[in-house]
Design a protein around this motif. Sequence first.
Motif, mmCIF file in Angstrom:
data_model
loop_
_atom_site.group_PDB
_atom_site.id
_atom_site.type_symbol
_atom_site.label_atom_id
_atom_site.label_comp_id
_atom_site.label_asym_id
_atom_site.label_seq_id
_atom_site.Cartn_x
_atom_site.Cartn_y
_atom_site.Cartn_z
ATOM 1 N N GLN A 46 30.973 5.781 8.856
ATOM 2 C CA GLN A 46 30.762 5.063 7.606
ATOM 3 C C GLN A 46 32.107 4.712 6.959
ATOM 4 O OE1 GLN A 46 27.193 7.899 6.236
ATOM 5 N NE2 GLN A 46 27.494 6.232 4.815
ATOM 6 N N LEU A 71 22.156 13.111 4.434
ATOM 7 C CA LEU A 71 22.661 13.758 5.640
ATOM 8 C C LEU A 71 22.533 15.260 5.453
ATOM 9 C CD1 LEU A 71 25.993 11.711 6.039
ATOM 10 C CD2 LEU A 71 23.668 11.057 6.725
ATOM 11 N N THR A 112 25.190 7.941 -0.319
ATOM 12 C CA THR A 112 24.956 8.995 0.673
ATOM 13 C C THR A 112 25.088 10.358 0.032
ATOM 14 O OG1 THR A 112 25.862 7.581 2.438
ATOM 15 C CG2 THR A 112 25.751 9.952 2.869
ATOM 16 N N ARG A 116 21.100 7.145 2.003
ATOM 17 C CA ARG A 116 21.068 8.124 3.094
ATOM 18 C C ARG A 116 21.166 9.551 2.580
ATOM 19 N NH1 ARG A 116 25.461 4.370 6.213
ATOM 20 N NH2 ARG A 116 23.967 2.829 6.986
ATOM 21 N N TYR A 149 14.353 6.772 1.724
ATOM 22 C CA TYR A 149 15.628 7.244 2.247
ATOM 23 C C TYR A 149 15.675 7.200 3.778
ATOM 24 C CZ TYR A 149 16.746 9.243 -2.346
ATOM 25 O OH TYR A 149 17.023 9.422 -3.682
ATOM 26 N N VAL A 154 29.598 10.355 9.037
ATOM 27 C CA VAL A 154 30.390 10.059 7.843
ATOM 28 C C VAL A 154 31.681 9.344 8.221
ATOM 29 C CG1 VAL A 154 31.687 11.068 5.931
ATOM 30 C CG2 VAL A 154 29.421 11.957 6.491
ATOM 31 N N LEU A 192 29.765 8.837 -1.740
ATOM 32 C CA LEU A 192 29.349 10.056 -1.045
ATOM 33 C C LEU A 192 29.381 11.261 -1.984
ATOM 34 C CD1 LEU A 192 30.049 11.143 2.537
ATOM 35 C CD2 LEU A 192 30.466 12.791 0.722
#
Length: 232
Positions: free
Chosen positions: A124, A107, A133, A105, A195, A121, A161
């Motif tokens: 998640q 963002l 991410t 992903r 993605y 987030v 992340l």
Amino acid sequence: MKTIRCQIEKVTPFNDAVYQVLLKPETAFDFKAGQYLCVVMGEKDKRPFSIASAPNSALIELHIGAAVSESYPMQVVERLQSASHIDIEAPAGDAYLRSYSRRPRILIAGGTGFSYIKSIVEQQIASGETINTKLYWGCRNEDAMYYQEIARQWHDDYEWLEFIPTIEQASANWQGKQANLLEQIKHDFISLNGYDIYIAGRFDMVGAAREVFRELGVEEAHLYGDAFAFIK
């Protein structure tokens, strides 16, 4: 959508242009991370704001960009500051988190578009997801990046992340990228194929982003942003 009465718990400025709003719904309602609600200002006056909190939160959080010169959002802030309760209509929006997807992903938030990303987030995290991410947040300067502390904490706490803070006007001790947000993404990716991309911000930025992403081979069925419904 349904109409829900909310108690106004808190209206606090993050800085001189962005306010944090916390609402306590009188009746529970279900929504998906990344959806938005409408603040009911009048029978035909309903104003949309991304829900910044995750679906499992007791309070509904909003981030309202409302500089004095911008009367449309400031009218909402002034109503919230002067009232004890407000009606909202919720939920709305099709750009919610696709938790079933195993694709990596990206963002992307411009300014207060971070509210949309924050909900995703936090969902998640709450779900224990570990999908790779990358989170890009672009602002004019560091003062405008009103919630960078929480984003940097996510970066430190979760290996899956990566937070890439990007500002256009940086001081000498800035820890992040100094660039235009879309230019930074173009620099970082040869291709966006493969993605899932979630984006929120000003309509002109989101529209420009789509054109840039098309050049990078984005699969538009996996490009999510409610702004696209208004900028066909």
